[in-house]
Write an enzyme that holds these catalytic residues in place. Structure first.
Site, short mmCIF file in Angstrom:
data_model
loop_
_atom_site.label_atom_id
_atom_site.label_comp_id
_atom_site.label_asym_id
_atom_site.label_seq_id
_atom_site.Cartn_x
_atom_site.Cartn_y
_atom_site.Cartn_z
CB CYS A 134 -46.91 7.06 1.95
SG CYS A 134 -47.16 5.28 1.88
CB CYS A 137 -50.17 5.39 0.83
SG CYS A 137 -49.13 5.01 2.24
CG ASP A 138 -50.88 8.60 -1.40
OD1 ASP A 138 -51.92 7.99 -1.05
OD2 ASP A 138 -50.31 9.44 -0.68
#
Ligand code: NAP
Length: 308
Positions: A134, A137-138
């Site tokens: 993701c 997200c990261d």
């Protein structure tokens, strides 16, 4: 006493939230159950640029949060609870969660799909330590670092483009010599100076001492093995349906996608499926939302015939 509903929706992504909106608007007593984060995969997508009306690019988390609010405002109940078991035979269905049991006249399965793992050494060991599924997200963990993206589909290229906002360099590694992604995404990626491509290659090992440091690659045409340095590896090699809960109860295809008709009816009376968990041609937010709407209306029709 188990609480009783007209429609229980399992899954709080665009398909489930849209089903919840349509169900609640028709005054059906509606419960949406989500085991983790609301919004599904769409909530992990930074730019939803192909959802009609999102020309000014509301982000995935924003648009899905509005979908949830809208369903709730029309009366859908929403709960964060993991469904552990379902009993779908008979007129009244039972949905068990970690907190208890619910009963319902109909069930809509909108459990979506999850990122497919590559199954190579280092992948699980270094997950969360440089291996990610993701970018939204990261990505900011990789500011000014080098990352590799595995895959050549829409997800890989869209996420590679997003990663260029943070990373110093993004290397897309694809197993063929042409991308599967939509042409508009390809054009953007080829024009982006931060993106390099390694063609005809697959990763065979993710290496590093407690954190991702290198990637071992195999060229599929020549068999040659090489290593590249990478601080992060983002894997986008497709998705698998989240259908374990029901795959022995309703008809699925060989990959576990639930088979429905055009009205989202599964092989079990009173049970419907919507969104990415369904066998279908196009898995997008717009088709998930459409499936959800159809499933809710079809559930209404089913209840009108069966119970009134
Ligand atoms: P996908 O379309 O199935 O693409 C998966 C990619 O990974 C393909 O390029 C495939 O290579 C490669 N791959 C598969 N298994 C591999 C393996 N074992 N080793 C190396 N490479 C492997 O999956 P996706 O990109 O996640 O997209 C899933 C669905 O969501 C699609 O319907 C897509 O259109 C949709 N989606 C749309 C958007 C958008 O519209 N902006 C964004 C994200 C996703 P091959 O090409 O050789 O098969």
């Amino acid at each position: 006493m188990a609480q009783e509903y007209d429609i229980i929706i399992i899954g709080g992504g665009p398909a489930g939230l849209s089903a919840g909106l349509y169900a609640a608007r028709s005054k059906a007593k509606t419960l949406i159950l989500e085991h983790g984060k609301w919004g599904g995969q769409a909530a992990t997508t930074e730019e939803l640029e192909n959802y009609p009306g999102s020309i000014e690019q509301p982000t995935g988390p924003e648009i899905t949060a509005r979908m949830k609010k809208q369903a709730e405002e029309f009366g859908a109940e929403t709960k964060v609870e993991a469904v552990t078991k379902v009993e779908l035979k008979g007129d009244i269905k039972t949905v068990a969660t970690e907190n208890g049991e619910y009963r319902s006249k109909t069930v809509i399965i909108a459990t979506g799909a999850k990122p497919r793992l590559m199954g190579i050494p280092g992948e699980l060991e270094l997950r969360g330590k440089g291996v990610s599924y993701c970018a939204t997200c990261d990505a900011d963990f990789f500011t000014d670092l080098n990352v590799a993206v595995i895959g050549g589909g829409d997800s890989a290229i869209q996420e590679a483009l997003y990663l260029t906002k943070f990373a110093e360099k993004v290397t897309v590694i694809h197993r063929r010599d042409e991308l599967r992604a939509a042409k508009t995404l390809q054009d953007k990626a080829f024009a982006n100076e931060k993106i390099d491509f390694i063609w005809d290659s697959v990763p065979v090992e993710i290496m590093g001492d407690g954190i991702v440091e290198r990637l071992k690659l195999k060229n599929k045409k020549t068999g040659e093995i090489s290593e590249i340095e990478a601080d992060g590896v983002f894997i986008f090699v497709g998705y698998d349906p989240v259908s374990d809960l029901v795959k022995d109860l309703v008809e699925t295809d060989e990959r576990g996608y639930i088979i429905t008709d055009e009205e989202m009816r599964t092989s079990m009376d009173g049970v419907f499926a919507a969104g990415d968990v369904r066998k279908k041609m196009l898995r997008q937010v717009v088709t998930a939302a459409a499936d959800g709407a159809i499933a809710a209306v079809a559930a209404e029709h089913y209840m009108a015939e069966k119970f009134e």
